[in-house]
Design a protein around this motif. Sequence first.
Motif, PDB file in Angstrom:
ATOM      1  N   SER A 187       0.835  -1.211   0.000  1.00 19.40           N
ATOM      2  CA  SER A 187       0.000   0.000   0.000  1.00 19.40           C
ATOM      3  C   SER A 187       0.866   1.256   0.000  1.00 19.40           C
ATOM      4  N   ILE A 188       1.925   1.223   0.784  1.00 18.38           N
ATOM      5  CA  ILE A 188       2.709   2.449   1.006  1.00 18.38           C
ATOM      6  C   ILE A 188       3.313   3.000  -0.291  1.00 18.38           C
ATOM      7  N   PRO A 189       3.919   2.164  -1.121  1.00 17.54           N
ATOM      8  CA  PRO A 189       4.502   2.737  -2.348  1.00 17.54           C
ATOM      9  C   PRO A 189       3.455   3.379  -3.250  1.00 17.54           C
ATOM     10  N   VAL A 190       2.239   2.841  -3.243  1.00 16.00           N
ATOM     11  CA  VAL A 190       1.179   3.443  -4.060  1.00 16.00           C
ATOM     12  C   VAL A 190       0.826   4.820  -3.492  1.00 16.00           C
ATOM     13  N   ALA A 191       0.704   4.876  -2.160  1.00 13.10           N
ATOM     14  CA  ALA A 191       0.419   6.168  -1.514  1.00 13.10           C
ATOM     15  C   ALA A 191       1.523   7.168  -1.849  1.00 13.10           C
ATOM     16  N   GLN A 192       2.760   6.714  -1.785  1.00 11.78           N
ATOM     17  CA  GLN A 192       3.887   7.618  -2.055  1.00 11.78           C
ATOM     18  C   GLN A 192       3.865   8.134  -3.491  1.00 11.78           C
ATOM     19  N   GLN A 193       3.581   7.223  -4.406  1.00 11.94           N
ATOM     20  CA  GLN A 193       3.592   7.652  -5.814  1.00 11.94           C
ATOM     21  C   GLN A 193       2.453   8.604  -6.128  1.00 11.94           C
TER      22      GLN A 193
END
Lengths: 544, 99
Positions: A423-429
């Motif tokens: 989830s986190i990398p999607v939020a970051q992108q």
Amino acid sequence: MYRYDQYDQAMVDTRVEEFRDQVRRRIEGKMDDDQFKPLRLKNGLYLQLHAYMLRVAIPYGTLDSRQMRMLADIARRYDRGYGHFTTRQNIQYNWIKLAETPDILADLASVQMHAIQTSGESIRNISSDQYAGAAADELIDPRPWCEMIRQMTTFMPEFSYLPRKFKIAVIASPADRAALRWHDFALRIVRNADGEIGFEVYAGGGMGRTPFIAYPIREFLPATQVFSYLQAVLRVWNRHARRDNIHKQRMKILVHDLGQEEFSRQVEEAFAHFLSLGEDFPQAEYDRIAAYFAPPPFETGLDDTIDLADPAFAAWVRQQVIAHKAPGYAIANISLKPVGGIPGDISADQMDVVADLARRYSFDELRATHAQNLVLPHVRKQDLYAVWQALAAAGLADANRDLVTDLIACPGLDYCSLANARSIPVAQQIARRFADPVRQADIGELKIKISGCINACGHHHAGNIGILGVDRKGSESYQLLLGGSGDEETSQAKIAGPGFDEAGIVDAVERAVEHYRAVRTDGERFIDTYRRVGMDGFKEAIYG
Amino acid sequence: MRILTGNDLKSGAVTWWTGYDWSLHVEDAVDAGAEADAILAREAAARRVNNPYAIDGARTEDGRVRPAHIKDRIRAVGPTVRPDLMLKPADPGARDWVI
Ligand code: HEM
Ligand code: SF4
């Protein structure tokens, strides 16, 4: 703030020593994990992807500087220098060593905190409005009721082996900042025609695999009867719950299966029984607890204006500062969502800064929000500039509350053993894609929420744009949902269409946002536009 | 290949079966082959490691062991979003190795 009395303290201290003994026996090999697991879960200790994870309760999201300093200390001494604030106003540590856990719990107990009932089939940490006791729009402070319910339900035998976990929220404002109707049992404090305080009651909400928005089951419950009523609800659930099927054990399934009317009827019947037992607390007990939540000694005659000459400060005030009920004061929101950061993460040093600010400028009070941010609830308007400067120096002055970069994200596959996707990398992108503050301001309020699996810890069902990580033939894939909300107009997001890979989901979100910008009318938020125009136009924009 | 993994009892750290002991480094993992179940049963009984289980893995061209599923690759090296918290923070290729 509530302070433990000698009984509370003794109980929590005893629990720590009990767990110390259990851990010792586990490490000596006298128990296997199957035997140990229920014991550690009773103390909020999970085994996650990389290590043990400890979930610490922050009752109704309220804490003081001493507690925050201890949370920082624990992050520094026993973890890897940071903590993670969650959507249930808890904090989680991701790198806990089993052997050290009893010491951590002892440290927590020394500042009147614990991890009891943060896991397992119990009544979990009770959530509330993060602005409780400060909000200009609230009827009364809801926290004494949260605290009463907490005391009545902690360790209560009938509530210790529930069919499944049980989540309660209490608020006292017309604006819903606690995702009320996404809880199993939810109370909104209202006044009846006679001016008496009571609750509007909702039951049967929850996210996860089978999401339901809670039904109203009572228009007005006299506040002093809440314990009888809660017992009645739990009794009906206990009686019928599908203990044979793990996916059907939550109360929302029962409420839905029985139907709102039949469920209410049975609750009312049980309620009459519990009322007759006379177990509700006396007014004196409410008064005793309410005294702990007496408003701080607000100064009078304060200057009500804020000098907004500094444009960066003005931007922060516009986005992060909220009206307070006391003249001359304001509520300051602290973003834990720097663009490119991990939503909800905060370093030990930052926790210390926030603790200091609370002590100096906010009557020693802090709040955790369900959107994974923090709040200084009572700041004098004339101190806001100093607060902002200190936050900026600590990297905590992002001005993005409720904007596209204020994403909620669960830990996902980077930390969670149940996850299907990160989830986190999607939020970051997504945050990086929309990093430009001018563009963020133009888009306005937009709540994006991401979960790494159907359990919905990231609240994707309540996202204006929700993202759900799924496993597609062994690789990560993401479904896009639209139209969810956790505010007073609660709605459940709907799946837009086929899923995307990591890059694809970011593009899809952008197309949805651009469609909104193209068709919105003046002053419409994303969710308003979606509700007006419906899914079809968005679908076409997203999938072409 | 079948490789065995679990979590260290006291620390909770992810560990890999090396043929005679448990290591923090997936490179040390060996193919447990047909003996996987027997080793797991023995190790679980000895209670030195938490929840041991077998997963599929393969050797890359340079001979490193790589778990088949992304979840186990993340377990092997740490969260992809905090390079500083990965098992080998200095390894710039670690994230790419996972994905
Ligand atoms: C990493 C450890 C975690 C585990 C193992 C875990 C496990 C679960 C499970 C199994 C559910 C589904 C429960 C059900 O519907 O019956 C759930 C739901 C949920 N969890 Fe977590 N979770 C974790 C972390 C978090 C975090 C970090 C947050 C907040 C960011 C969170 C907040 C929630 C919320 C809000 C729900 C939705 C509950 C509902 O309303 O139905 N959890 N979690
Ligand atoms: S939603 Fe799934 S992946 Fe995310 S924290 Fe909850 S259980 Fe883990």
